[in-house]
Scaffold this motif. Structure first.
Motif, mmCIF file in Angstrom:
data_model
loop_
_atom_site.group_PDB
_atom_site.id
_atom_site.type_symbol
_atom_site.label_atom_id
_atom_site.label_comp_id
_atom_site.label_asym_id
_atom_site.label_seq_id
_atom_site.Cartn_x
_atom_site.Cartn_y
_atom_site.Cartn_z
ATOM 1 N N TYR A 12 15.713 37.703 8.145
ATOM 2 C CA TYR A 12 15.066 38.375 7.013
ATOM 3 C C TYR A 12 15.719 37.994 5.678
ATOM 4 C CZ TYR A 12 14.489 42.053 3.604
ATOM 5 O OH TYR A 12 14.303 42.722 2.442
ATOM 6 N N LEU A 13 17.029 38.090 5.582
ATOM 7 C CA LEU A 13 17.682 37.870 4.293
ATOM 8 C C LEU A 13 18.154 36.425 4.080
ATOM 9 C CD1 LEU A 13 18.546 39.279 1.697
ATOM 10 C CD2 LEU A 13 20.746 39.771 2.757
ATOM 11 N N ASP A 34 21.202 28.268 12.590
ATOM 12 C CA ASP A 34 20.763 29.532 13.193
ATOM 13 C C ASP A 34 20.673 29.295 14.701
ATOM 14 O OD1 ASP A 34 18.923 32.176 11.903
ATOM 15 O OD2 ASP A 34 19.061 31.843 14.065
ATOM 16 N N HIS A 74 29.747 38.871 12.051
ATOM 17 C CA HIS A 74 30.365 38.365 10.815
ATOM 18 C C HIS A 74 31.769 37.791 11.036
ATOM 19 C CE1 HIS A 74 27.739 40.822 7.757
ATOM 20 N NE2 HIS A 74 27.053 39.936 8.449
ATOM 21 N N GLU A 91 27.553 38.496 3.997
ATOM 22 C CA GLU A 91 26.704 39.656 3.700
ATOM 23 C C GLU A 91 27.445 40.972 3.972
ATOM 24 O OE1 GLU A 91 24.278 40.926 2.260
ATOM 25 O OE2 GLU A 91 23.566 39.030 1.439
ATOM 26 N N LYS A 92 26.963 42.038 3.369
ATOM 27 C CA LYS A 92 27.555 43.357 3.586
ATOM 28 C C LYS A 92 27.125 43.900 4.943
ATOM 29 C CE LYS A 92 24.590 46.047 3.969
ATOM 30 N NZ LYS A 92 23.347 46.066 4.769
HETATM 31 P P1 NAD Z 1 18.152 39.231 10.913
HETATM 32 O O1 NAD Z 1 18.339 39.724 12.304
HETATM 33 O O2 NAD Z 1 16.779 39.241 10.324
HETATM 34 O O3 NAD Z 1 18.697 37.732 10.812
HETATM 35 C C1 NAD Z 1 19.894 37.305 11.372
HETATM 36 C C2 NAD Z 1 19.774 35.824 11.742
HETATM 37 O O4 NAD Z 1 21.054 35.374 12.169
HETATM 38 C C3 NAD Z 1 18.784 35.586 12.882
HETATM 39 O O5 NAD Z 1 17.886 34.554 12.529
HETATM 40 C C4 NAD Z 1 19.690 35.172 14.059
HETATM 41 O O6 NAD Z 1 19.073 34.261 14.951
HETATM 42 C C5 NAD Z 1 20.861 34.535 13.325
HETATM 43 N N1 NAD Z 1 22.132 34.513 14.062
HETATM 44 C C6 NAD Z 1 22.681 35.486 14.845
HETATM 45 N N2 NAD Z 1 23.894 35.108 15.298
HETATM 46 C C7 NAD Z 1 24.119 33.864 14.795
HETATM 47 C C8 NAD Z 1 25.187 32.936 14.892
HETATM 48 N N3 NAD Z 1 26.301 33.199 15.609
HETATM 49 N N4 NAD Z 1 25.076 31.727 14.263
HETATM 50 C C9 NAD Z 1 23.967 31.435 13.537
HETATM 51 N N5 NAD Z 1 22.913 32.275 13.408
HETATM 52 C C10 NAD Z 1 22.993 33.480 14.017
HETATM 53 O O7 NAD Z 1 19.166 40.058 10.026
HETATM 54 P P2 NAD Z 1 19.093 40.349 8.452
HETATM 55 O O8 NAD Z 1 18.307 41.584 8.218
HETATM 56 O O9 NAD Z 1 18.747 39.092 7.721
HETATM 57 O O10 NAD Z 1 20.637 40.758 8.177
HETATM 58 C C11 NAD Z 1 21.672 39.797 8.189
HETATM 59 C C12 NAD Z 1 22.874 40.344 7.442
HETATM 60 O O11 NAD Z 1 22.488 40.596 6.109
HETATM 61 C C13 NAD Z 1 23.422 41.668 7.987
HETATM 62 O O12 NAD Z 1 24.819 41.669 7.857
HETATM 63 C C14 NAD Z 1 22.838 42.721 7.062
HETATM 64 O O13 NAD Z 1 23.666 43.874 6.929
HETATM 65 C C15 NAD Z 1 22.777 41.956 5.759
HETATM 66 N N6 NAD Z 1 21.722 42.424 4.866
HETATM 67 C C16 NAD Z 1 22.073 42.700 3.592
HETATM 68 C C17 NAD Z 1 21.123 43.179 2.696
HETATM 69 C C18 NAD Z 1 21.515 43.460 1.274
HETATM 70 O O14 NAD Z 1 20.799 44.165 0.572
HETATM 71 N N7 NAD Z 1 22.611 42.922 0.803
HETATM 72 C C19 NAD Z 1 19.786 43.355 3.119
HETATM 73 C C20 NAD Z 1 19.460 43.036 4.439
HETATM 74 C C21 NAD Z 1 20.444 42.574 5.294
#
Ligand code: NAD
Length: 307
Positions: A12-13, A34, A74, A91-92
């Protein structure tokens, strides 16, 4: 000279990190990694770089990385990036526990690497404007409500959403000493805490009340600070600041609408600036660790009450 960057995790992010880097002039987006090869391939094609399924393969290719994988991953990803002497924006929340956060901080210091944490709201124009008006808050209340999206549920809502407000409140309070914390919350739709409310009292007498919920009907991200003769409401979502104030001539209410800039772009611009100039980031790992410590304590209180 352009900075060579990579993005690890394009869910997502992470896709937005990749998009913004691909648009920045002084940056070359070299690679995306990824574990989901399909996602890596799609976004690498869209943004004109190479795709990898193992993040270790991109380490020799880049100067700096965004780590945008689930929170519970992380530490494992970041420690390898730091050992390879790469600057990272993680990311947080920085991690889901203090021991690992401390290890990342120590490794970044040992290797002289930038370790920035993605506390995005600090770059929100409404927060930047609103926080200028908050001088001596007596009472702060925050509300961060989200419809259930099924994301971020590898951790409690305290680490997923409340962490934003924990960092913001600590930054407004200049990292002041905390006297007492009380909290309540419960699991509702996941096997983790989904709703939480915390009362934080500082040594100087100020109090912050943080409320969060990840299965709300509405999306809301608000902070209101009350101080002598004025009240400032920051609407993070709609980019607005409301300022109510009492003067000798009466009561005034201003509604300040801010430019619609993308906070993530500002955050990444700042990261690249810190990488180039070797500056301390606005949200360093130490501040991120303080916010994490606070929400972990809140989580512990809630879990103890639940028994
Ligand atoms: P998500 O599940 O949509 O995406 C995570 C991605 O990481 C997936 O595509 C997954 O396949 C990949 N992944 C998992 N393990 C991996 C690895 N070892 N190596 C490579 N790729 C890997 O998650 P998201 O919602 O995008 O969230 C990701 C991070 O961003 C989290 O820590 C979340 O807290 C943070 N986040 C921050 C905000 C903000 O406002 N700052 C908003 C949303 C998410």
């Amino acid at each position: 000279m352009s900075v060579k960057v990579g993005v690890i995790g394009v869910g997502y992010l992470g896709q937005h990190h990749a998009r913004i880097y691909s648009e920045m002039e002084d940056v070359e987006l070299v690679a995306i990694a990824d574990i989901d090869e399909y996602r890596a391939g799609i976004f690498a094609e869209s943004f004109g770089c190479n795709a990898y399924s193992d993040f270790r393969e991109i380490l020799p290719l880049v100067d700096a990385l965004s780590i945008v994988t689930p929170t519970t991953t992380h530490y494992n990803v970041a420690i390898e990036c730091l050992r390879a002497e790469k600057d990272i924006l993680i990311e947080k929340p920085i991690t889901d526990n203090i021991k690992e956060a401390d290890e990342l901080i120590a490794e970044s210091e040992k290797n002289g690497c930038i370790l920035q944490v993605g506390h995005l709201e600090r770059y929100n124009p409404a927060f930047i404007k609103g926080s200028e008006l908050i001088i001596k808050p007596e009472f702060i209340e925050t509300e961060r409500l989200s419809p259930f999206l099924g994301r971020g549920i590898d951790v409690d809502v305290t680490l997923d959403l409340m962490i934003h407000d924990a960092d913001i409140v600590l930054s407004i309070m200049n990292q002041a000493v905390i006297r007492d914390i009380r909290a309540i919350g419960t699991k509702v739709v996941t096997d983790k805490i989904d709703v939480a409310k915390a009362w934080i009292e500082f040594e100087n007498g100020s109090v912050a009340v943080l409320k969060t919920n990840r299965f709300s009907q509405q999306k809301k991200r608000m902070l209101t600070a009350y101080q002598k003769n004025s009240c400032i409401s920051i609407d993070f979502q709609n980019n607005e600041v409301h300022h109510y104030r009492k003067t000798d001539n009466g009561l005034y209410s201003d509604n300040i609408k801010l430019d619609n800039i993308e906070p993530l772009r500002e955050e990444l611009i700042d990261f690249i600036y810190c990488v180039k100039e070797r500056k301390r980031p606005k949200v360093s790992a130490v501040e991120a660790r303080n916010a994490l410590q606070m929400v972990l304590y809140i989580t512990e209180i809630i879990k103890k009450r639940e028994g």
